[in-house]
Design a protein around this motif. Structure first.
Motif, PDB file in Angstrom:
ATOM      1  N   ASN A  69       0.835  -1.202   0.000  1.00  0.00           N
ATOM      2  CA  ASN A  69       0.000   0.000   0.000  1.00  0.00           C
ATOM      3  C   ASN A  69       0.874   1.258   0.000  1.00  0.00           C
ATOM      4  OD1 ASN A  69      -2.537  -1.349   0.104  1.00  0.00           O
ATOM      5  ND2 ASN A  69      -2.187  -1.771   2.283  1.00  0.00           N
ATOM      6  N   PRO A  70       0.285   2.411  -0.330  1.00  0.00           N
ATOM      7  CA  PRO A  70       1.067   3.661  -0.377  1.00  0.00           C
ATOM      8  C   PRO A  70       1.372   4.208   1.010  1.00  0.00           C
ATOM      9  CG  PRO A  70      -1.209   4.109  -0.932  1.00  0.00           C
ATOM     10  CD  PRO A  70      -1.083   2.611  -0.830  1.00  0.00           C
ATOM     11  N   ASP A  71       2.173   3.483   1.760  1.00  0.00           N
ATOM     12  CA  ASP A  71       2.566   3.929   3.091  1.00  0.00           C
ATOM     13  C   ASP A  71       3.620   5.029   2.998  1.00  0.00           C
ATOM     14  OD1 ASP A  71       0.863   2.036   4.271  1.00  0.00           O
ATOM     15  OD2 ASP A  71       2.399   0.477   4.106  1.00  0.00           O
ATOM     16  N   LYS A  72       3.710   5.829   4.036  1.00  0.00           N
ATOM     17  CA  LYS A  72       4.557   7.024   4.035  1.00  0.00           C
ATOM     18  C   LYS A  72       6.008   6.723   3.661  1.00  0.00           C
ATOM     19  CE  LYS A  72       5.848  10.979   6.941  1.00  0.00           C
ATOM     20  NZ  LYS A  72       5.682  11.612   8.280  1.00  0.00           N
ATOM     21  N   GLU A  73       6.569   5.666   4.246  1.00  0.00           N
ATOM     22  CA  GLU A  73       7.995   5.381   3.999  1.00  0.00           C
ATOM     23  C   GLU A  73       8.282   4.975   2.556  1.00  0.00           C
ATOM     24  OE1 GLU A  73       6.100   1.650   5.851  1.00  0.00           O
ATOM     25  OE2 GLU A  73       6.034   3.829   6.161  1.00  0.00           O
ATOM     26  N   ASN A  74       7.261   4.530   1.848  1.00  0.00           N
ATOM     27  CA  ASN A  74       7.474   4.089   0.468  1.00  0.00           C
ATOM     28  C   ASN A  74       7.741   5.248  -0.485  1.00  0.00           C
ATOM     29  OD1 ASN A  74       7.021   1.511   1.370  1.00  0.00           O
ATOM     30  ND2 ASN A  74       4.907   1.413   0.656  1.00  0.00           N
ATOM     31  N   PHE A  75       7.269   6.442  -0.113  1.00  0.00           N
ATOM     32  CA  PHE A  75       7.442   7.578  -1.000  1.00  0.00           C
ATOM     33  C   PHE A  75       8.906   8.009  -1.086  1.00  0.00           C
ATOM     34  CE2 PHE A  75       2.957   7.617  -0.140  1.00  0.00           C
ATOM     35  CZ  PHE A  75       2.405   7.991  -1.357  1.00  0.00           C
ATOM     36  N   VAL A  76       9.629   7.913   0.017  1.00  0.00           N
ATOM     37  CA  VAL A  76      11.060   8.239  -0.010  1.00  0.00           C
ATOM     38  C   VAL A  76      11.811   7.227  -0.873  1.00  0.00           C
ATOM     39  CG1 VAL A  76      13.145   8.506   1.374  1.00  0.00           C
ATOM     40  CG2 VAL A  76      10.971   9.388   2.221  1.00  0.00           C
ATOM     41  N   ARG A  77      11.466   5.944  -0.730  1.00  0.00           N
ATOM     42  CA  ARG A  77      12.094   4.920  -1.570  1.00  0.00           C
ATOM     43  C   ARG A  77      11.784   5.168  -3.041  1.00  0.00           C
ATOM     44  NH1 ARG A  77      10.945  -1.052   0.457  1.00  0.00           N
ATOM     45  NH2 ARG A  77      12.207  -1.405  -1.420  1.00  0.00           N
ATOM     46  N   ARG A  78      10.532   5.556  -3.312  1.00  0.00           N
ATOM     47  CA  ARG A  78      10.132   5.867  -4.682  1.00  0.00           C
ATOM     48  C   ARG A  78      10.972   7.008  -5.271  1.00  0.00           C
ATOM     49  NH1 ARG A  78       5.540   8.947  -6.075  1.00  0.00           N
ATOM     50  NH2 ARG A  78       6.187  10.322  -4.368  1.00  0.00           N
ATOM     51  N   ASN A  79      11.270   8.001  -4.429  1.00  0.00           N
ATOM     52  CA  ASN A  79      11.985   9.189  -4.912  1.00  0.00           C
ATOM     53  C   ASN A  79      13.358   8.860  -5.478  1.00  0.00           C
ATOM     54  OD1 ASN A  79       9.780  10.643  -4.117  1.00  0.00           O
ATOM     55  ND2 ASN A  79      10.741  11.580  -2.335  1.00  0.00           N
ATOM     56  N   ARG A  80      14.019   7.828  -4.945  1.00  0.00           N
ATOM     57  CA  ARG A  80      15.358   7.503  -5.457  1.00  0.00           C
ATOM     58  C   ARG A  80      15.275   6.969  -6.890  1.00  0.00           C
ATOM     59  NH1 ARG A  80      14.015   2.516  -3.680  1.00  0.00           N
ATOM     60  NH2 ARG A  80      15.277   0.699  -4.266  1.00  0.00           N
ATOM     61  N   ILE A  81      14.158   6.351  -7.245  1.00  0.00           N
ATOM     62  CA  ILE A  81      13.977   5.876  -8.621  1.00  0.00           C
ATOM     63  C   ILE A  81      13.776   7.063  -9.549  1.00  0.00           C
ATOM     64  CG2 ILE A  81      12.548   4.459 -10.146  1.00  0.00           C
ATOM     65  CD1 ILE A  81      11.825   2.751  -7.733  1.00  0.00           C
ATOM     66  N   VAL A  82      12.943   8.013  -9.128  1.00  0.00           N
ATOM     67  CA  VAL A  82      12.707   9.224  -9.911  1.00  0.00           C
ATOM     68  C   VAL A  82      14.026   9.953 -10.170  1.00  0.00           C
ATOM     69  CG1 VAL A  82      11.585  11.494  -9.902  1.00  0.00           C
ATOM     70  CG2 VAL A  82      10.342   9.478  -9.079  1.00  0.00           C
ATOM     71  N   ALA A  83      14.848  10.081  -9.136  1.00  0.00           N
ATOM     72  CA  ALA A  83      16.126  10.784  -9.261  1.00  0.00           C
ATOM     73  C   ALA A  83      17.147   9.981 -10.057  1.00  0.00           C
ATOM     74  CB  ALA A  83      16.682  11.104  -7.875  1.00  0.00           C
ATOM     75  N   GLY A  84      17.180   8.673  -9.824  1.00  0.00           N
ATOM     76  CA  GLY A  84      18.234   7.855 -10.422  1.00  0.00           C
ATOM     77  C   GLY A  84      18.044   7.522 -11.878  1.00  0.00           C
ATOM     78  N   MET A  85      16.805   7.412 -12.345  1.00  0.00           N
ATOM     79  CA  MET A  85      16.563   6.972 -13.713  1.00  0.00           C
ATOM     80  C   MET A  85      16.619   8.106 -14.725  1.00  0.00           C
ATOM     81  SD  MET A  85      12.432   6.241 -13.759  1.00  0.00           S
ATOM     82  CE  MET A  85      12.367   5.865 -15.522  1.00  0.00           C
ATOM     83  N   THR A  86      16.679   9.359 -14.252  1.00  0.00           N
ATOM     84  CA  THR A  86      16.615  10.499 -15.157  1.00  0.00           C
ATOM     85  C   THR A  86      17.952  11.224 -15.260  1.00  0.00           C
ATOM     86  OG1 THR A  86      15.759  11.873 -13.339  1.00  0.00           O
ATOM     87  CG2 THR A  86      14.150  10.847 -14.804  1.00  0.00           C
ATOM     88  N   GLU A  87      18.078  11.972 -16.347  1.00  0.00           N
ATOM     89  CA  GLU A  87      19.295  12.745 -16.579  1.00  0.00           C
ATOM     90  C   GLU A  87      19.364  13.969 -15.684  1.00  0.00           C
ATOM     91  OE1 GLU A  87      21.597  14.828 -20.429  1.00  0.00           O
ATOM     92  OE2 GLU A  87      19.668  13.811 -20.675  1.00  0.00           O
ATOM     93  N   ALA A  88      18.229  14.527 -15.378  1.00  0.00           N
ATOM     94  CA  ALA A  88      18.177  15.732 -14.547  1.00  0.00           C
ATOM     95  C   ALA A  88      16.869  15.768 -13.782  1.00  0.00           C
ATOM     96  CB  ALA A  88      18.318  16.988 -15.407  1.00  0.00           C
ATOM     97  N   THR A  89      16.903  16.397 -12.614  1.00  0.00           N
ATOM     98  CA  THR A  89      15.704  16.593 -11.804  1.00  0.00           C
ATOM     99  C   THR A  89      15.411  18.081 -11.728  1.00  0.00           C
ATOM    100  OG1 THR A  89      15.947  14.587 -10.461  1.00  0.00           O
ATOM    101  CG2 THR A  89      14.754  16.418  -9.471  1.00  0.00           C
ATOM    102  N   ILE A  90      14.162  18.438 -12.002  1.00  0.00           N
ATOM    103  CA  ILE A  90      13.727  19.836 -11.993  1.00  0.00           C
ATOM    104  C   ILE A  90      12.747  20.034 -10.843  1.00  0.00           C
ATOM    105  CG2 ILE A  90      12.513  21.638 -13.275  1.00  0.00           C
ATOM    106  CD1 ILE A  90      13.349  20.039 -15.838  1.00  0.00           C
ATOM    107  N   VAL A  91      13.041  20.967  -9.961  1.00  0.00           N
ATOM    108  CA  VAL A  91      12.131  21.311  -8.875  1.00  0.00           C
ATOM    109  C   VAL A  91      11.424  22.606  -9.264  1.00  0.00           C
ATOM    110  CG1 VAL A  91      11.870  21.719  -6.409  1.00  0.00           C
ATOM    111  CG2 VAL A  91      13.738  20.278  -7.233  1.00  0.00           C
ATOM    112  N   ILE A  92      10.108  22.501  -9.488  1.00  0.00           N
ATOM    113  CA  ILE A  92       9.343  23.671  -9.928  1.00  0.00           C
ATOM    114  C   ILE A  92       9.041  24.604  -8.755  1.00  0.00           C
ATOM    115  CG2 ILE A  92       7.173  24.458 -10.943  1.00  0.00           C
ATOM    116  CD1 ILE A  92       8.873  23.189 -13.023  1.00  0.00           C
TER     117      ILE A  92
END
Length: 366
Positions: free
Chosen positions: A208-231
């Protein structure tokens, strides 16, 4: 990866004490997950980090029952699997030491596109953030990048929506299994996203979408891309965690500056102030720093006889006519423009067909 190896890999993931780093260590020594289970305990004990507790957990037969159930879910729902050593695994994520051993996806994701960027930010996006995001994606669209985000409220879903509006592939990296959608109001976007892009997760259907899973998810977002943009971001938030992870992975990070009094500009301004992010004022900044091929944005037509230039563009054009090819930094200095301003002017002039870029970040008038 064969079905048999997928089965044993799933079982290995369910062994208590085996995370991604330990799994990679075991796989490096024994080649396959099946061989790990077949190896005698005394041999496993020779691996650094394998203690008596883990050896005991390896004897737990219920992991195979759990793996069988997850295999059934994968097969029944047409879920695609991505092993970290396979070609259909995000290439940049392979180089992250803590990247997932196994990913799951749905939809139609093109793994050949190298221009992957993540767009993240606050869940309380303002009109300023929305308009900047629209202009950014509109200007990047001719280069056909893949837009990656977390499918959450705010900046995430705006980025996904705009990517679809401009016919760009977009991937939502979620913090739960692919058997559900979170948040539920975003279910209406799923079918269209899966037509050109889709969803990705490291989590089983039982998660389930538990709180701690979102931090783990973030490393995939950061790691799989060439650049991260914070709007946009407040002085704390998940998007800043993603930005810090991107920095740790040696990825480029960009932040959109805002007024110092605006709550949801504080995080971005702090990233810039602490030199953890490049200033992002337009698509040209990102294109220049990532060294993307600007020629893909220009239409293959002859230069117009009469092109309307803005006064600042005319100043640059006259300078280049007089001096010939020149570096962008020198153009900015001689024409008395700040560097963040010159990049946008040069981009517009290239699109108008009056200048062209040369190797070594030089420009010349046409």
């Amino acid at each position: 990866m064969t079905e048999q190896e997928l089965f044993y890999l799933l079982a290995l993931q369910r062994v208590d004490g085996v995370g991604d780093i330990m799994a990679k260590k075991l796989l490096a020594n024994y080649g396959t997950a099946e061989e790990v289970f077949k190896t005698k305990p005394q041999q496993l004990a020779s691996i650094d980090g394998v203690g008596t507790a883990l050896l005991k957990n390896m004897q737990d037969k219920t992991v195979f029952e759990k793996a069988t159930k997850e295999m059934q879910f994968i097969e029944t729902n047409g879920i695609k699997t991505h092993y970290f050593q396979d070609a259909n695994y995000p290439d940049r994520l392979k180089h992250c030491f803590d990247g997932p051993v196994l990913l799951f996806s749905s939809g139609n994701i093109d793994w050949n596109n190298r221009k992957l960027i993540s767009i993240v930010g606050t869940r309380q996006i303002t009109s300023y953030g929305t308009e900047f995001c629209r202009k950014l994606i509109e200007d990047l669209a001719p280069l056909n990048p893949v837009i990656v985000s977390g499918f959450a409220y705010g900046v995430d879903i705006v980025a996904h929506q705009l990517a679809m509006e401009y016919n760009l592939q977009t991937i939502g990296v979620v913090a739960h299994g692919l058997n559900q959608i979170y948040p539920k109001p975003h279910k209406k976007y799923v079918a269209r996203m899966e037509e050109n892009g889709g969803f990705m997760s490291e989590f089983w259907s039982t998660t389930n979408p538990d709180k701690e899973n979102f931090v783990r998810r973030n490393r995939i977002v950061a790691g799989m891309t060439e650049a991260t943009i914070v709007i946009e971001s407040a002085d704390r938030g998940g998007s800043l965690i993603t930005a810090n992870m991107a920095n740790d992975y040696n990825r480029d990070v960009f932040a959109v500056p805002g007024r110092v009094t605006d709550k949801y500009s504080q995080g971005c301004n702090n990233l810039i102030k602490s030199q953890k992010a490049h200033v992002l004022t337009s698509a040209a900044d990102l294109i220049y720093i990532l060294n993307w091929d600007i020629q893909a944005m220009a239409k293959p037509v002859q230069k117009q006889l009469f092109v309307e230039l803005e006064p600042d563009e005319q100043k640059i054009y006259d300078y280049l006519l007089k001096t010939g090819k020149e570096l962008m930094d020198i153009i900015a200095l001689e024409c008395e423009f700040p560097i963040y301003r010159i990049s946008g002017l040069l981009l517009n002039m290239e699109l108008k067909g009056v200048i062209r870029p040369l190797p070594g970040k030089l420009f010349e008038a046409i």
